[in-house]
Design a protein around this motif. Structure first.
Motif, mmCIF file in Angstrom:
data_model
loop_
_atom_site.group_PDB
_atom_site.id
_atom_site.type_symbol
_atom_site.label_atom_id
_atom_site.label_comp_id
_atom_site.label_asym_id
_atom_site.label_seq_id
_atom_site.Cartn_x
_atom_site.Cartn_y
_atom_site.Cartn_z
ATOM 1 N N ASP A 97 38.596 43.904 42.888
ATOM 2 C CA ASP A 97 37.645 43.320 43.835
ATOM 3 C C ASP A 97 38.361 42.853 45.105
ATOM 4 O O ASP A 97 38.925 41.761 45.141
ATOM 5 N N MET A 98 38.314 43.655 46.137
ATOM 6 C CA MET A 98 38.980 43.326 47.394
ATOM 7 C C MET A 98 38.366 42.088 48.058
ATOM 8 O O MET A 98 39.006 41.437 48.875
ATOM 9 N N ARG A 99 37.157 41.720 47.673
ATOM 10 C CA ARG A 99 36.552 40.502 48.220
ATOM 11 C C ARG A 99 37.339 39.259 47.807
ATOM 12 O O ARG A 99 37.188 38.206 48.409
ATOM 13 N N GLU A 100 38.196 39.396 46.813
ATOM 14 C CA GLU A 100 39.029 38.286 46.334
ATOM 15 C C GLU A 100 40.387 38.236 47.053
ATOM 16 O O GLU A 100 41.288 37.509 46.629
ATOM 17 N N PHE A 101 40.526 38.996 48.123
ATOM 18 C CA PHE A 101 41.799 39.103 48.837
ATOM 19 C C PHE A 101 42.388 37.738 49.186
ATOM 20 O O PHE A 101 43.571 37.488 48.993
ATOM 21 N N ARG A 102 41.572 36.836 49.697
ATOM 22 C CA ARG A 102 42.072 35.508 50.094
ATOM 23 C C ARG A 102 42.641 34.744 48.896
ATOM 24 O O ARG A 102 43.642 34.035 49.031
ATOM 25 N N ASN A 103 42.018 34.871 47.740
ATOM 26 C CA ASN A 103 42.516 34.200 46.535
ATOM 27 C C ASN A 103 43.838 34.805 46.078
ATOM 28 O O ASN A 103 44.731 34.091 45.609
ATOM 29 N N ILE A 104 43.972 36.107 46.218
ATOM 30 C CA ILE A 104 45.224 36.783 45.878
ATOM 31 C C ILE A 104 46.332 36.290 46.796
ATOM 32 O O ILE A 104 47.420 35.927 46.345
ATOM 33 N N VAL A 105 46.069 36.263 48.096
ATOM 34 C CA VAL A 105 47.057 35.820 49.079
ATOM 35 C C VAL A 105 47.438 34.360 48.817
ATOM 36 O O VAL A 105 48.617 33.999 48.833
ATOM 37 N N ALA A 106 46.463 33.518 48.561
ATOM 38 C CA ALA A 106 46.746 32.097 48.309
ATOM 39 C C ALA A 106 47.672 31.934 47.110
ATOM 40 O O ALA A 106 48.633 31.149 47.158
ATOM 41 N N LEU A 108 40.688 42.317 33.018
ATOM 42 C CA LEU A 108 41.816 42.342 33.947
ATOM 43 C C LEU A 108 41.288 42.581 35.358
ATOM 44 O O LEU A 108 40.542 43.532 35.598
ATOM 45 N N LEU A 109 41.704 41.721 36.288
ATOM 46 C CA LEU A 109 41.246 41.805 37.668
ATOM 47 C C LEU A 109 42.321 42.295 38.620
ATOM 48 O O LEU A 109 42.019 42.708 39.732
ATOM 49 N N ILE A 110 43.599 42.214 38.184
ATOM 50 C CA ILE A 110 44.699 42.523 39.081
ATOM 51 C C ILE A 110 45.893 43.027 38.284
ATOM 52 O O ILE A 110 46.099 42.636 37.133
ATOM 53 N N GLU A 111 46.675 43.900 38.908
ATOM 54 C CA GLU A 111 47.947 44.381 38.364
ATOM 55 C C GLU A 111 48.905 44.491 39.542
ATOM 56 O O GLU A 111 48.519 44.949 40.616
ATOM 57 N N ILE A 112 50.152 44.048 39.336
ATOM 58 C CA ILE A 112 51.126 44.081 40.426
ATOM 59 C C ILE A 112 52.389 44.804 39.962
ATOM 60 O O ILE A 112 52.988 44.443 38.952
ATOM 61 N N GLN A 113 52.758 45.818 40.726
ATOM 62 C CA GLN A 113 53.957 46.616 40.490
ATOM 63 C C GLN A 113 54.976 46.229 41.557
ATOM 64 O O GLN A 113 54.593 45.900 42.689
ATOM 65 N N ALA A 114 56.264 46.245 41.221
ATOM 66 C CA ALA A 114 57.255 45.796 42.199
ATOM 67 C C ALA A 114 58.568 46.559 42.086
ATOM 68 O O ALA A 114 58.872 47.171 41.060
ATOM 69 N N ILE A 115 59.345 46.489 43.165
ATOM 70 C CA ILE A 115 60.723 46.989 43.202
ATOM 71 C C ILE A 115 61.588 45.825 43.689
ATOM 72 O O ILE A 115 61.237 45.156 44.667
#
Length: 132
Positions: A87-96, A122-129
């Motif tokens: 849900d991209m509408r949750e962008f601000r919550n992700i950034v916060a 599950l609402l989010i998944e984060i992959q990293a390097i």
């Protein structure tokens, strides 16, 4: 001289200064660590933060920290993340939530909205390097 240089070209606006950098240059890393997408699950595999994007984001990052510590690194070593959200509408919550963990040494970042993730809830998944 630092082995990791983070920056933003002066002629390319960074609209989210506290979230990401346009580029990261890594000179002579001892190791690159590629993290699998981290989910909002605790050590026993239970969902954390049902229905709460910010808390799920925090748990993903806590899991990233755990993985990096096991590999000899820290969150400061992360140079790139890809965020998958339902849900991209949750962008601000992700950034916060991200700004609670990534303060000075910001990674490059991409965010993508997806229809769903591996399991319901599950609402989010984060992959990293990371570069050590």
């Amino acid at each position: 001289m630092s082995r990791i240089t983070r920056g933003n070209p002066p002629n390319l606006k960074n609209v989210r200064k506290n979230v990401y950098n346009h580029y990261i240059r890594v000179d002579e890393p001892k190791a690159l660590i590629f993290l699998s997408g981290q989910l909002s699950r605790d050590a026993e595999g239970r969902l954390v933060g049902a229905g709460d994007m910010a808390e799920q984001t925090r748990q993903c990052i806590r899991n990233m920290r755990t993985v990096l510590e096991a590999a000899g690194g820290t969150l400061d070593d992360i140079v790139s993340v890809v965020v998958y959200t339902t849900d991209m509408r949750e962008f601000r919550n992700i950034v916060a939530a991200r700004t609670e963990f990534f303060i000075d040494k910001l990674p490059t970042s991409t965010i993508v909205e997806v229809a769903h993730l591996a399991d319901p809830g599950l609402l989010i998944e984060i992959q990293a390097i990371a570069a050590l």
